[in-house]
Motif scaffolding. Structure first.
Motif, PDB file in Angstrom:
ATOM      1  N   THR A  45       1.022  -0.924   0.257  1.00  0.00           N
ATOM      2  CA  THR A  45       0.024  -0.133   0.014  1.00  0.00           C
ATOM      3  C   THR A  45       0.794   0.748  -0.077  1.00  0.00           C
ATOM      4  N   LYS A  46       0.312   2.419  -0.111  1.00  0.00           N
ATOM      5  CA  LYS A  46       1.010   3.342  -0.358  1.00  0.00           C
ATOM      6  C   LYS A  46       1.865   3.669   1.269  1.00  0.00           C
ATOM      7  N   HIS A  47       1.101   3.716   1.984  1.00  0.00           N
ATOM      8  CA  HIS A  47       1.350   3.941   3.447  1.00  0.00           C
ATOM      9  C   HIS A  47       2.128   3.005   4.156  1.00  0.00           C
TER      10      HIS A  47
END
Length: 294
Positions: A275-277
């Protein structure tokens, strides 16, 4: 041209993030465009219609003749470096020419990428891990070396660390793409390791991984993780925005490995993606822990 560059968003690492100086972004984008074009030729992923073949001086039907396309691309690359038969023909190589001149780049890393794709046409299985690393020296390491050259930071020690990171990123990609690669009749998991974990090619074609395949993937993931550790001091050896860019490369690899681990090392349904996070978390961790030098 834009379709090729649009693929940058699918990479495990940032290609040319906006926080970099414009000259660096232009250079990295040009290098990425070239590398993506080489891979698309080698994988048979060019846009239909034969437009790229025509640009390289071939007939439209040659788009399906990968060795001929790679030969034509190499000829166009020599035009980038001052060939005698005029300027480069393909727009992506035209964009590369001013970057090569501005940074005094040499042909060797660009030729390495072509040779890696030639090897893909001849070699579809790798017997040993050393054989696979040799392939990565052609297919991945030149990109890291070009990044150092574009930013004026190349030293022997940094090249060594960069090679470790780039080989790791290539292995991570191979781990993620086992099913896709098998669909192209390619296996980048060393045959000696498959025997060690009692994995057959038929098991790699299954919809999901059994225990032996998961163990094999975990083993290869650990190898990539160790290479990333070996390369991480590269981040601490530079400063400013380049430090952030290199942390993005290392953090991208770490985040991808974390996604593979979270999937229970079952990569057969499709490539586990971070994920981007998760990516940002890993980049921050690299920045915190990479030892500073100089």
């Amino acid at each position: 041209m834009s379709a090729t560059l649009d693929k940058a968003a699918a990479e495990n690492f940032p290609v040319a993030p906006v926080f970099l100086p414009r000259a660096w972004r232009d250079g990295l984008t040009a290098v990425y465009g070239y590398a993506r074009l080489v891979d698309d030729i080698g994988d048979g992923d060019l846009a239909p219609g034969g437009h790229d073949a025509v640009l390289l001086g071939l007939g439209p039907a040659a788009v399906d003749d990968r060795p001929a396309m790679l030969d034509a691309l190499e000829a166009d690359l020599h035009r980038v470096f001052g060939g005698t038969d005029g300027p480069p023909r393909h727009p992506l190589l035209q964009a590369l020419r001013p970057v090569v001149r501005a940074h005094d780049l040499t042909p060797e890393p660009f030729l390495g990428l072509i040779e890696a794709n030639r090897q893909d046409q001849r070699v579809t299985r790798y017997e040993t891990y050393a054989d696979l690393v040799g392939y990565c020296e052609l297919s991945a390491n030149p990109v890291g070396r070009l990044v150092l050259s574009l930013t004026g930071t190349s030293t022997p020690e940094r090249v060594r660390r960069s090679d470790a990171v780039c080989t790791a990123l290539q292995i991570v990609e191979h781990i993620q793409d086992v099913a896709e690669d098998l669909g192209r009749d390619r296996i980048y998991l060393p045959a000696e390791d498959m025997r060690r974990f009692h994995v057959t090619e038929a098991e790699l074609a299954a919809p999901s991984a059994g225990a032996s395949v998961r163990s094999l993937i975990a083993f290869e993931a650990e190898r990539a993780r160790e290479l990333l550790k070996e390369g991480t001091p590269l981040v601490g050896s530079v400063h400013g925005r380049l430090r952030l860019l290199l942390a993005g490369f290392v953090g991208g690899g770490r985040a991808a490995l974390r996604a593979v681990t979270a999937a229970g090392f079952d990569v057969l349904p499709g490539p586990p993606k971070p994920t981007k996070h998760g990516l940002l978390r890993e980049v921050a961790a690299v920045l915190r822990t990479a030892p500073r030098k100089g």
